[in-house]
Design a protein around this motif. Structure first.
Motif, mmCIF file in Angstrom:
data_model
loop_
_atom_site.group_PDB
_atom_site.id
_atom_site.type_symbol
_atom_site.label_atom_id
_atom_site.label_comp_id
_atom_site.label_asym_id
_atom_site.label_seq_id
_atom_site.Cartn_x
_atom_site.Cartn_y
_atom_site.Cartn_z
ATOM 1 N N LEU A 1 0.834 -1.213 0.000
ATOM 2 C CA LEU A 1 0.000 0.000 0.000
ATOM 3 C C LEU A 1 0.860 1.252 0.000
ATOM 4 N N LEU A 2 1.932 1.232 0.803
ATOM 5 C CA LEU A 2 2.826 2.396 0.876
ATOM 6 C C LEU A 2 3.435 2.712 -0.484
ATOM 7 N N ALA A 3 3.884 1.676 -1.182
ATOM 8 C CA ALA A 3 4.496 1.872 -2.508
ATOM 9 C C ALA A 3 3.497 2.486 -3.484
ATOM 10 N N ASN A 4 2.241 2.047 -3.411
ATOM 11 C CA ASN A 4 1.223 2.578 -4.321
ATOM 12 C C ASN A 4 0.763 3.976 -3.920
ATOM 13 N N ILE A 5 0.750 4.264 -2.626
ATOM 14 C CA ILE A 5 0.415 5.622 -2.171
ATOM 15 C C ILE A 5 1.483 6.609 -2.643
ATOM 16 N N GLN A 6 2.734 6.200 -2.523
ATOM 17 C CA GLN A 6 3.826 7.083 -2.936
ATOM 18 C C GLN A 6 3.900 7.248 -4.452
ATOM 19 N N ALA A 7 3.257 6.332 -5.187
ATOM 20 C CA ALA A 7 3.233 6.439 -6.648
ATOM 21 C C ALA A 7 2.177 7.418 -7.141
ATOM 22 N N ILE A 8 1.257 7.845 -6.259
ATOM 23 C CA ILE A 8 0.235 8.820 -6.641
ATOM 24 C C ILE A 8 0.900 10.191 -6.776
ATOM 25 N N PRO A 9 0.735 10.889 -7.888
ATOM 26 C CA PRO A 9 1.395 12.185 -8.086
ATOM 27 C C PRO A 9 1.003 13.202 -7.015
ATOM 28 N N GLU A 10 1.978 13.924 -6.525
ATOM 29 C CA GLU A 10 1.739 14.935 -5.488
ATOM 30 C C GLU A 10 0.870 16.068 -6.022
ATOM 31 N N SER A 11 0.932 16.292 -7.341
ATOM 32 C CA SER A 11 0.144 17.371 -7.941
ATOM 33 C C SER A 11 -1.355 17.156 -7.758
ATOM 34 N N VAL A 12 -1.782 15.886 -7.693
ATOM 35 C CA VAL A 12 -3.202 15.582 -7.498
ATOM 36 C C VAL A 12 -3.664 16.082 -6.134
ATOM 37 N N TYR A 13 -2.831 15.847 -5.113
ATOM 38 C CA TYR A 13 -3.172 16.302 -3.762
ATOM 39 C C TYR A 13 -3.125 17.829 -3.663
ATOM 40 N N GLU A 14 -2.160 18.417 -4.341
ATOM 41 C CA GLU A 14 -2.053 19.887 -4.319
ATOM 42 C C GLU A 14 -3.280 20.532 -4.961
ATOM 43 N N ALA A 15 -3.756 19.956 -6.054
ATOM 44 C CA ALA A 15 -4.965 20.463 -6.697
ATOM 45 C C ALA A 15 -6.178 20.326 -5.788
ATOM 46 N N ALA A 16 -6.238 19.224 -5.063
ATOM 47 C CA ALA A 16 -7.343 18.994 -4.130
ATOM 48 C C ALA A 16 -7.311 20.003 -2.985
ATOM 49 N N LYS A 17 -6.107 20.312 -2.492
ATOM 50 C CA LYS A 17 -5.971 21.304 -1.418
ATOM 51 C C LYS A 17 -6.438 22.669 -1.879
ATOM 52 N N ILE A 18 -6.102 23.020 -3.109
ATOM 53 C CA ILE A 18 -6.527 24.312 -3.659
ATOM 54 C C ILE A 18 -8.045 24.381 -3.737
ATOM 55 N N ASP A 19 -8.674 23.247 -4.045
ATOM 56 C CA ASP A 19 -10.138 23.194 -4.119
ATOM 57 C C ASP A 19 -10.797 23.112 -2.742
ATOM 58 N N GLY A 20 -9.982 23.072 -1.698
ATOM 59 C CA GLY A 20 -10.520 23.092 -0.336
ATOM 60 C C GLY A 20 -10.740 21.730 0.276
ATOM 61 N N ALA A 21 -10.190 20.676 -0.306
ATOM 62 C CA ALA A 21 -10.372 19.331 0.245
ATOM 63 C C ALA A 21 -9.458 19.116 1.440
#
Length: 287
Positions: A175-195
């Protein structure tokens, strides 16, 4: 070109020989035995009986109880294993100076032999001098000693916990390997949208981990079905609260009923094979 082909066949021949000797031959021989009345105590009565052993297994009340016991173990392994794997993966995903050390420590339960794993937990749940009883007695939560492993369903839950503790590290690392494979940009975009953190996990992390979840779920189920060493270490070869593998062992080696035991082996193999097929398909699945 022909010489290269010969060299290739020569290189794979030892592995193929080992595979045929230790895998294919026993599988075929076990199937032949499962079609026979074959008891070591009555060698003169050995004969071909077709599918009678399989019918006898499915009509046997002990098989039904062993199947239910195995389902209880699998349920505990899946629930505890899934929660524990996510907790481990999310904790190790946090950047720190000791992340590598924590990962190495976390993988120890998976690296331990199953027998050692079972013995460690036996000392924890031992009725009189077990670590857990000492803790409960020290805090005055109990007056005497609790017999954890002599209760049928209690021992099944404990065995499920032991198996989960062993398989969580591997699943957590996957799970850790697959979590780290998720692009950080996806989370940054979500933060900008208020998630927030919870919504990020629910709408980003979890959906992207669905293929991986299929893999680790099959891993949990297969380990739950095939549990044997931990059970022997904890409660011995008793028939009370036995799983499918313990039921198979007792019928084959304790009662020396080779034909009947071989049919149980094939039933367990087919059940494991179904989940193994799902496991392989999960590996092929892409996001």
């Amino acid at each position: 070109m022909k010489d290269d082909s010969k060299l290739g066949y020569m290189l794979i021949f030892p592995g193929l020989l080992i595979l045929c000797t230790l895998v294919f031959y026993p599988i075929i021989l076990t199937f032949i035995y499962s079609l026979q009345y074959y008891k070591l105590t009555r060698l003169n009565d050995r004969k071909y009986i077709g599918l009678e052993n399989y019918k006898k297994v499915f009509l046997d009340g002990d098989f039904h109880q062993a199947f239910i016991n195995t389902l209880i173990i699998i349920s505990v392994v899946v629930i505890v294993g899934l929660i524990g794997s996510f907790i481990m993966a999310l904790m190790l995903n946090r950047k720190s100076k000791i992340s590598g050390i924590l990962t190495a420590i976390g993988i120890i339960p998976w690296a331990l032999p199953p027998v050692v794993n079972g013995l460690i937990w036996k000392f924890i749940f031992y009725p009189e001098v077990g670590f857990l009883n000492k803790i409960f007695y020290k805090f005055h939560w109990i007056n005497g000693s609790l017999n954890w492993i002599n209760n049928t369903y209690g021992s099944l839950i404990i065995i499920g916990l032991i198996v989960a503790w062993r398989v969580i590290p591997f699943s957590g690392i996957v799970l850790l390997a697959n979590i780290q494979a998720i692009p950080e940009s996806v989370y940054e975009a979500a933060k900008i949208d208020g998630a927030g953190s919870l919504n990020q996990f629910r709408y980003i992390t979890l959906p992207l981990l669905y293929p991986t979840l299929g893999i680790i779920m099959c891993n949990f189920v297969l380990n739950g079905i095939n549990v044997f060493d931990e059970m022997v270490s904890l409660v011995g070869y008793r028939t009370l609260g036995e799983s499918l593998t313990m039921y198979n062992y007792n019928e084959t080696f304790s009662f020396l009923n080779i034909g009947f035991g071989s049919s149980i082996t094939y039933i367990i193999m087919i059940i494991s094979g179904i989940f193994g097929f799902i496991y392989i398909k999960s590996l092929e699945r892409k996001i």
